[in-house]
Design a protein around this motif. Structure first.
Motif, short mmCIF file in Angstrom:
data_model
loop_
_atom_site.label_atom_id
_atom_site.label_comp_id
_atom_site.label_asym_id
_atom_site.label_seq_id
_atom_site.Cartn_x
_atom_site.Cartn_y
_atom_site.Cartn_z
N ILE A 43 26.71 14.28 -13.76
CA ILE A 43 26.93 15.50 -14.84
C ILE A 43 25.88 15.55 -15.85
O ILE A 43 25.45 14.69 -16.31
CB ILE A 43 28.48 15.31 -15.60
CG1 ILE A 43 29.51 15.20 -14.67
CG2 ILE A 43 28.36 16.32 -16.62
CD1 ILE A 43 30.93 14.89 -15.41
N ASN A 44 25.28 16.81 -15.84
CA ASN A 44 24.21 17.12 -16.85
C ASN A 44 24.39 16.60 -18.15
O ASN A 44 25.24 16.93 -18.81
CB ASN A 44 24.11 18.49 -16.67
CG ASN A 44 22.80 19.13 -17.55
OD1 ASN A 44 21.84 18.03 -18.05
ND2 ASN A 44 22.91 20.53 -17.75
N GLU A 45 23.39 15.77 -18.49
CA GLU A 45 23.72 14.86 -19.92
C GLU A 45 23.56 15.81 -20.76
O GLU A 45 23.74 15.71 -21.92
CB GLU A 45 22.86 13.81 -19.79
CG GLU A 45 21.36 14.16 -19.87
CD GLU A 45 20.23 13.05 -20.07
OE1 GLU A 45 19.24 13.19 -20.06
OE2 GLU A 45 20.92 11.81 -19.81
N ASN A 46 22.79 17.05 -20.74
CA ASN A 46 22.65 18.03 -21.74
C ASN A 46 23.56 19.12 -21.80
O ASN A 46 23.42 20.11 -22.76
CB ASN A 46 21.30 18.82 -21.50
CG ASN A 46 20.21 17.73 -21.56
OD1 ASN A 46 20.14 16.85 -22.67
ND2 ASN A 46 19.26 17.65 -20.73
N ALA A 47 24.74 19.09 -20.93
CA ALA A 47 25.68 20.34 -21.02
C ALA A 47 26.27 20.39 -22.01
O ALA A 47 26.87 21.59 -22.48
CB ALA A 47 26.66 19.99 -19.96
N ILE A 48 26.81 19.41 -22.98
CA ILE A 48 27.60 19.36 -23.96
C ILE A 48 26.90 20.22 -25.16
O ILE A 48 27.35 21.07 -25.95
CB ILE A 48 27.77 17.96 -24.80
CG1 ILE A 48 28.74 17.30 -23.70
CG2 ILE A 48 28.28 17.94 -25.92
CD1 ILE A 48 29.19 15.92 -23.98
N THR A 49 25.47 20.12 -25.04
CA THR A 49 24.65 20.84 -26.22
C THR A 49 24.16 22.23 -25.58
O THR A 49 23.76 22.76 -26.55
CB THR A 49 23.63 20.01 -26.81
OG1 THR A 49 22.90 19.44 -25.76
CG2 THR A 49 24.35 18.55 -27.80
N ASN A 50 24.00 22.36 -24.50
CA ASN A 50 23.31 23.64 -23.77
C ASN A 50 24.17 24.78 -24.33
O ASN A 50 25.30 24.70 -24.02
CB ASN A 50 23.00 23.39 -22.57
CG ASN A 50 21.98 22.86 -21.88
OD1 ASN A 50 21.08 22.39 -22.80
ND2 ASN A 50 21.86 22.23 -20.78
N ASP A 51 23.39 25.67 -24.61
CA ASP A 51 24.41 27.16 -24.74
C ASP A 51 24.37 28.08 -23.47
O ASP A 51 23.91 27.29 -22.28
CB ASP A 51 23.68 27.87 -25.89
CG ASP A 51 22.11 28.42 -25.31
OD1 ASP A 51 21.78 28.33 -24.32
OD2 ASP A 51 21.49 28.89 -26.47
N TYR A 52 25.36 28.98 -23.42
CA TYR A 52 25.31 29.61 -22.30
C TYR A 52 24.10 30.05 -21.39
O TYR A 52 23.98 30.03 -20.07
CB TYR A 52 26.35 30.83 -22.61
CG TYR A 52 26.84 31.45 -21.37
CD1 TYR A 52 27.70 31.00 -20.24
CD2 TYR A 52 26.26 32.80 -20.92
CE1 TYR A 52 28.38 31.55 -19.25
CE2 TYR A 52 26.83 33.33 -19.38
CZ TYR A 52 27.70 32.77 -18.76
OH TYR A 52 28.11 33.14 -17.63
N SER A 53 23.15 30.60 -22.32
CA SER A 53 21.89 30.88 -21.80
C SER A 53 21.26 29.78 -20.89
O SER A 53 20.76 30.38 -19.73
CB SER A 53 20.86 31.74 -22.57
OG SER A 53 20.71 30.77 -23.55
#
Length: 526
Positions: free
Chosen positions: A260-270
């Motif tokens: 799972i993308n480790e940055n998904a929690i903090t990434n915004d929708y864009s």
């Protein structure tokens, strides 16, 4: 005497001329529209100017694209509102700012299009009415949208490259993700740039991994509103359900294995969208991800690489062997929304304002509200009750979904798109409907008597609304914090579970469930 009579007659004629002239003058109105960030100013929408002319009004528009929630309370508390407010209110505003908004009930009979909507789609009337039976905000109905907001996609080219099939079980899903991670799945020579699975948001979000809760037999409806659902006629919250714990254990295992993308929690929708559209060389970067529709999600180049997948049979525990997996059912949430437009109680010309509003609910005008104006070149009238949505012009260099949000009110419009109205949509909507064939069998399992949770149609007292608002904020602080800790392995869900559930209940979840159950029972009784 003759001179006096002549003067009187002249004055009467002058007054008559002045009255006639003033009768032709349009009624001045003010309006506020809370718009999507992409949407152009209302003054640039020729079809809306046509409506104003037909209604005999001249509207001064204020458009707000961002941060409405941060200024709304100040505006409402000061009474600084225009005659009409589009997409600007929620149910709680009418009790919080009592007396600020007009009760529209007495105007509805003089609004033929709105009356038709309430008669032909009675859920819209239930949606519009307060607990006391008043109508402050008018809803929308756009009955052409599908049964679910969410499609899970898998890259079929990657599957071919790693020798795998479209997964159908939770174990197969993990196996596919491992193959994506351990191989150069996109074939660009770099075995380390693949993101096996990505997501965006969590509870209430359309594209969060909480949507996999259906593999544990929980039926979500209307976008998993704060994790509330109905089961056997009882209102529950899956955030404190044992099956949610089991799902988090499964997801934490995927995360621990780098799937799972480790940055998904903090990434915004864009950023979420950008990753799905690949790199500068045209290579796909994401293997499995949720989205609305393939061209919107993956862009014009990569979309053909992806196919829908899920729901996934739960083969992790024998007790789920005979439990059919579920998929979110969102028809009401996608096709109806409340509070598309309301009116100030201080509006000096309410009849003119409501005449103008009613035009938005006309047959053609509703299509224009959603897709763009006929006069603007966004929609063509093909025949009686038949319209065609035109593709964006080449110079716009965009996809149809984005163009819709750029050109008009889009999903934020007050509208009534009749079921009988034929709308030939652009290719993106054709894809959206075709992709969702994947979930027809699962969605057909929804027990509308005992599993449909009609949150948007349920009514609450002002006291209950306030209680839930305060309690929900406290509960959110707990559940929003823990899912992230559990997913990333910073905390252990099995060790935390009992304390977590106790804390959520003590923070107000128990009170919320009681209030929601009572409202649900009233809805069922009606």
């Amino acid at each position: 005497m003759k001179r006096i009579v002549s003067l009187v007659l002249a004055a009467m004629m002058l007054l008559g001329m002045m009255s006639f002239a003033s009768a032709d003058e349009p009624v001045k109105l003010t309006a506020l529209f809370i718009a999507h960030p992409l949407t152009k100013h209302v003054d640039e929408m020729k079809w809306v100017s046509e409506l104003e002319e037909r209604a005999g009004v001249d509207v001064t528009w204020e458009v707000i694209w961002t941060d409405w929630d941060t200024v709304k309370s100040q505006r409402f508390a000061s009474g600084d509102i225009p005659d009409l407010l589009f997409n600007a209110t929620i149910d709680a505003d009418y009790t919080t700012y009592e007396g600020l908004f007009a009760d529209l009930t007495k105007y509805v009979d003089a609004m033929p299009n709105v009356t038709a909507m309430f008669t032909e789609e009675p859920d819209t009337l239930a949606l519009a009415k307060t607990l006391e039976g008043k109508i402050y905000g008018l809803p929308k109905f756009q009955g052409k949208w599908p049964d679910t907001n969410t499609v899970m996609f898998v890259n079929k080219v990657w599957l071919e490259n790693v020798g795998k099939e479209v997964p159908t079980t939770l174990s197969e899903l993990k196996d596919v993700l491992m193959a994506f991670k351990e191989n150069d799945a996109n074939g660009n020579g770099n075995p380390n740039d693949e993101i096996p699975m990505d997501f965006n948001g969590w509870f209430g979000g359309a594209y969060g991994l909480h949507n996999l809760i259906g593999s544990w037999g929980i039926q979500q409806t209307n976008w998993g509103y704060y994790s509330y659902f109905a089961e056997g006629g009882q209102v529950k919250a899956f955030a404190v359900d044992e099956r949610y714990k089991e799902m988090m254990i499964y997801l934490a295992d995927l995360y621990a294995n780098g799937l799972i993308n480790e940055n998904a929690i903090t990434n915004d929708y864009s950023m979420f969208q950008s990753l799905s559209r690949g790199d500068a060389e045209g290579n796909a970067l994401v293997g499995v991800v949720m989205g609305w529709e393939e061209t919107d999600k993956f862009g014009p180049t990569l979309h053909s690489q992806y196919v829908p997948c899920g729901p996934f049979q739960n083969d992790l525990d024998p007790k789920y062997a005979d439990v059919a997996p579920r998929w979110p059912y969102d028809f009401s949430g996608l096709n109806m929304s409340g509070n598309r437009v309301c009116m100030s109680a201080k509006c000096e010309n309410p009849e003119a304002a409501m005449k103008f509003v009613d035009l938005f609910y006309g047959e053609a005008e509703s299509v224009e509200g959603l897709f763009g104006g006929i006069i603007d070149g966004n929609v063509a009238k093909v025949g009686d009750n038949h319209y065609e949505v035109l593709p964006p012009p080449a110079e716009a260099n965009t996809d149809p979904g984005t163009w819709k949000w750029t050109s008009t009110f889009a999903d934020n419009a007050p509208m009534y798109i009749r079921r009988a109205t034929r709308v030939d949509m652009t290719i993106d909507m054709e894809y959206a409907l075709t992709e969702r064939e994947q979930y027809k069998e699962s969605i057909a399992l929804v027990d509308m008597e005992n599993e449909y949770y009609p949150q948007m149609l349920m009514k609450y007292t002002a006291e209950d609304q306030n209680t839930m608002a305060v309690a929900q904020a406290n509960v959110d602080n707990i559940i929003d914090n823990y899912w992230g800790l559990w997913l990333t392995g910073e905390s252990d869900v099995e060790e935390d579970w009992e304390d977590y559930v106790d804390a959520a209940m003590a923070a107000g979840l128990n009170d919320i469930l009681q209030i929601r159950q009572a409202a649900y029972d009233v809805f069922k009784a009606q």
